[in-house]
Scaffold this motif. Structure first.
Motif, PDB file in Angstrom:
ATOM      1  N   ASN A   1       0.997  -1.220   0.082  1.00  0.00           N
ATOM      2  CA  ASN A   1       0.104  -0.048  -0.022  1.00  0.00           C
ATOM      3  C   ASN A   1       0.724   1.294   0.051  1.00  0.00           C
ATOM      4  OD1 ASN A   1      -2.457   1.334  -0.257  1.00  0.00           O
ATOM      5  ND2 ASN A   1      -2.564   1.727   2.058  1.00  0.00           N
ATOM      6  N   SER A   2       2.314   0.917  -0.554  1.00  0.00           N
ATOM      7  CA  SER A   2       2.896   2.201  -0.703  1.00  0.00           C
ATOM      8  C   SER A   2       2.409   3.193  -1.663  1.00  0.00           C
ATOM      9  CB  SER A   2       4.298   1.825  -1.113  1.00  0.00           C
ATOM     10  OG  SER A   2       5.057   3.014  -1.648  1.00  0.00           O
ATOM     11  N   PRO A   3       2.266   4.498  -1.543  1.00  0.00           N
ATOM     12  CA  PRO A   3       1.735   5.391  -2.557  1.00  0.00           C
ATOM     13  C   PRO A   3       2.230   5.243  -3.847  1.00  0.00           C
ATOM     14  CG  PRO A   3       2.047   6.735  -0.596  1.00  0.00           C
ATOM     15  CD  PRO A   3       2.598   5.369  -0.419  1.00  0.00           C
ATOM     16  N   GLN A   4       3.607   4.876  -4.176  1.00  0.00           N
ATOM     17  CA  GLN A   4       4.230   4.404  -5.236  1.00  0.00           C
ATOM     18  C   GLN A   4       4.038   3.220  -5.831  1.00  0.00           C
ATOM     19  OE1 GLN A   4       6.104   4.964  -2.302  1.00  0.00           O
ATOM     20  NE2 GLN A   4       6.130   7.406  -2.609  1.00  0.00           N
ATOM     21  N   ALA A   5       3.052   2.454  -5.242  1.00  0.00           N
ATOM     22  CA  ALA A   5       2.651   0.954  -5.857  1.00  0.00           C
ATOM     23  C   ALA A   5       1.399   1.022  -6.178  1.00  0.00           C
ATOM     24  CB  ALA A   5       2.770  -0.080  -4.570  1.00  0.00           C
ATOM     25  N   ARG A   6       0.849   2.350  -6.043  1.00  0.00           N
ATOM     26  CA  ARG A   6      -0.886   2.311  -6.462  1.00  0.00           C
ATOM     27  C   ARG A   6      -0.849   2.745  -7.980  1.00  0.00           C
ATOM     28  NH1 ARG A   6      -1.868   6.337  -1.295  1.00  0.00           N
ATOM     29  NH2 ARG A   6      -1.779   4.609   0.235  1.00  0.00           N
TER      30      ARG A   6
ATOM     31  N   SER B   1       1.194  -4.666  -6.462  1.00  0.00           N
ATOM     32  CA  SER B   1       2.646  -5.424  -6.377  1.00  0.00           C
ATOM     33  C   SER B   1       2.694  -6.035  -5.054  1.00  0.00           C
ATOM     34  CB  SER B   1       3.727  -4.374  -6.447  1.00  0.00           C
ATOM     35  OG  SER B   1       3.719  -3.349  -5.593  1.00  0.00           O
ATOM     36  N   VAL B   2       3.362  -7.212  -5.279  1.00  0.00           N
ATOM     37  CA  VAL B   2       3.557  -8.226  -4.223  1.00  0.00           C
ATOM     38  C   VAL B   2       4.696  -7.689  -3.333  1.00  0.00           C
ATOM     39  CG1 VAL B   2       4.140 -10.458  -3.308  1.00  0.00           C
ATOM     40  CG2 VAL B   2       2.885 -10.087  -5.541  1.00  0.00           C
ATOM     41  N   ARG B   3       4.427  -7.846  -1.983  1.00  0.00           N
ATOM     42  CA  ARG B   3       5.430  -7.223  -1.325  1.00  0.00           C
ATOM     43  C   ARG B   3       5.669  -8.023   0.058  1.00  0.00           C
ATOM     44  NH1 ARG B   3       7.609  -1.945  -1.308  1.00  0.00           N
ATOM     45  NH2 ARG B   3       8.978  -2.907   0.032  1.00  0.00           N
ATOM     46  N   SER B   4       6.491  -7.726   1.150  1.00  0.00           N
ATOM     47  CA  SER B   4       6.907  -8.621   2.200  1.00  0.00           C
ATOM     48  C   SER B   4       5.845  -9.081   3.127  1.00  0.00           C
ATOM     49  CB  SER B   4       8.224  -8.266   2.761  1.00  0.00           C
ATOM     50  OG  SER B   4       7.972  -6.805   3.200  1.00  0.00           O
ATOM     51  N   GLY B   5       5.884 -10.305   3.820  1.00  0.00           N
ATOM     52  CA  GLY B   5       4.788 -10.555   4.824  1.00  0.00           C
ATOM     53  C   GLY B   5       5.172 -10.186   6.156  1.00  0.00           C
TER      54      GLY B   5
ATOM     55  N   ALA C   1       9.594   2.042  -8.523  1.00  0.00           N
ATOM     56  CA  ALA C   1      10.918   1.534  -8.106  1.00  0.00           C
ATOM     57  C   ALA C   1      10.918  -0.106  -8.443  1.00  0.00           C
ATOM     58  CB  ALA C   1      11.291   1.938  -6.719  1.00  0.00           C
ATOM     59  N   PHE C   2      12.019  -0.699  -8.452  1.00  0.00           N
ATOM     60  CA  PHE C   2      12.014  -2.138  -8.598  1.00  0.00           C
ATOM     61  C   PHE C   2      11.054  -2.791  -7.640  1.00  0.00           C
ATOM     62  CE2 PHE C   2      14.354  -6.257  -8.040  1.00  0.00           C
ATOM     63  CZ  PHE C   2      14.194  -6.754  -9.405  1.00  0.00           C
ATOM     64  N   GLU C   3      11.271  -2.372  -6.422  1.00  0.00           N
ATOM     65  CA  GLU C   3      10.507  -3.374  -5.253  1.00  0.00           C
ATOM     66  C   GLU C   3       8.830  -3.199  -5.594  1.00  0.00           C
ATOM     67  OE1 GLU C   3      11.733   0.704  -3.293  1.00  0.00           O
ATOM     68  OE2 GLU C   3      12.503  -0.607  -4.879  1.00  0.00           O
TER      69      GLU C   3
END
Length: 406
Positions: free
Chosen positions: A107-112, A149-153, A212-214
């Motif tokens: 839910n990073s603003p950069q991922a939206r 985008s998929v991120r860490s648990g 970004a890559f992440e």
């Protein structure tokens, strides 16, 4: 506890008081199904309890609800063609003869805008660290072509996949969370992450200009079910507990037109407005429509449930970036036992209690004298907040929830 309105405050005082009277004052994790108990954080505080339990004035009545068809509010097992996560009948019962899939989404603003969330049966929004939130999505009947985008648990992801008997896909975790995952009954069969050797084709990169890559890692339920096939676990679960659903709106609700959960104002907010024409809640984030790019449609929910649970800082770091003063401890969100809940459905708000007595049980909900609280058939969003979250009625039928800073 919520502070306003008065009726809401009194209702939640009753529920927390009942919690204090019926169980240990300190949350205790229940044993796992097959292996070890879920992790217990150090320095676990005693959750706040009410000093009195006045009779609530806004408790829904205990009107019996008929149970003569699959759409009625009964927590008994559903017919083979009814999705237990939504209460909706599916065209092909074979869609349910497979494992649910849980996927971690940023839910990073950069991922939206995030992909695939509009197709999820269940979505949990919760604190990660530093006031930022993250999502755990659960897919059963639907298979969107891309999720992420998929991120860490996080530690909450030791609980959600266990509740819904799901394979959990995520991008990795901190060393502390990784060690806890190794010690659960989920590992290794129900875990899919690159740091445990699960990479392409189950996870894949979709480069996007300006991101970004992440924020470029994606997956979907289809490819993760192929992994479940390889592991021999792609089968219909046998759920020991079930949520209740009914098209009939319970009595005793309070009219609500909109509400917001302000985790981190200006960055992470969950904002909901009721659309009487569709009978659904439309979702905004920081004042803008939350749109799924796969469809171009605004995300909606039949039910939104504000779930209050004890939040505890652990003894290990989630982020170790820069000056030590900015390091963030991992948060354990204790989704076991019971606690206060608010159900929003059909333009009304209903105070209730969430329950999860055993590790392999999904969250269930009651109200009044322990009557199952029926959800509207359809998808559900869980806004998970700490005990002590405040509420303010900012206008007629309009509420704002302010969780404590985490």
């Amino acid at each position: 506890m919520f502070r306003q309105p008065v009726a809401l405050c009194l209702s939640l005082l009753l529920f927390i008081g009942l919690l204090a009277g019926c169980s240990s004052p300190e949350p205790v994790a229940t044993p796992t199904v097959t292996r070890t108990p879920p992790p217990v954080a150090t320095n676990t505080p005693v959750p706040p309890t009410a000093t009195s339990t006045p009779q609530p004035t806004n408790t829904p009545t205990s009107t019996p609800i008929p149970t003569d068809n699959p759409g009625d509010a009964t927590p008994t097992p559903w017919p083979d063609d009814v999705n237990p996560f939504t209460g909706l009948q599916v065209d092909d019962p074979a869609l349910l003869d497979r494992i649910p899939i849980a996927i971690k989404i940023s839910n990073s603003p950069q991922a939206r805008p995030q992909s695939g969330m509009g197709a999820a049966d269940l979505v949990f929004e919760h604190f990660a660290e530093g006031g930022v939130t993250r999502y755990t999505t659960v897919f059963y009947a639907n298979e969107p072509e891309r999720v992420g985008s998929v991120r860490s648990g996080r530690l909450i992801d030791l609980e959600i996949p266990a509740m819904y008997h799901a394979l959990f896909g995520y991008s990795g975790s901190s060393a502390g969370v990784k060690n806890h995952i190794r010690d659960t009954d989920l590992f290794p069969q129900f875990i899919a992450a690159p740091d445990f050797g699960v990479g392409a084709p189950y996870f894949y990169r979709v480069p996007q200009a300006g991101k970004a890559f992440e924020h470029t890692l994606f997956t979907n339920p289809t490819v993760l079910r192929r992994l479940a096939d390889e592991r021999g676990i792609n089968a219909r679960p046998d759920f020991p507990s079930h949520m209740a659903f009914s098209e009939v709106v319970p009595s005793g609700g309070e009219p609500v037109t909109s509400f917001a959960v302000n985790y981190l104002p200006g960055s992470c907010t969950g904002e909901w407005k009721y659309d009487a024409r569709s009978g659904l809640w439309n979702r905004n984030v920081v004042g803008r429509a939350h749109v799924d790019p796969l469809t171009g449609d605004q995300i909606t929910a039949a039910n939104v449930i504000v779930v209050q649970a004890n939040h505890v800082y652990t003894d290990f770091w989630e982020e170790m970036i820069g000056d030590r003063r900015n390091w963030k401890l991992s948060i354990q969100i204790q989704l076991w036992g019971q606690g206060p809940a608010l159900l929003f459905r059909d333009g009304e708000m209903f105070p209730g209690t969430w329950h999860r007595e055993n590790r392999n049980e999904m969250l269930t909900f009651t109200y009044g004298d322990g009557v199952p609280l029926p959800l509207k058939p359809g998808n559900t969003w869980f806004q998970v907040v700490p005990l002590g979250t405040e509420s303010t009625e900012i206008g007629e039928g309009e509420f704002a929830f302010k969780p404590p800073k985490m």
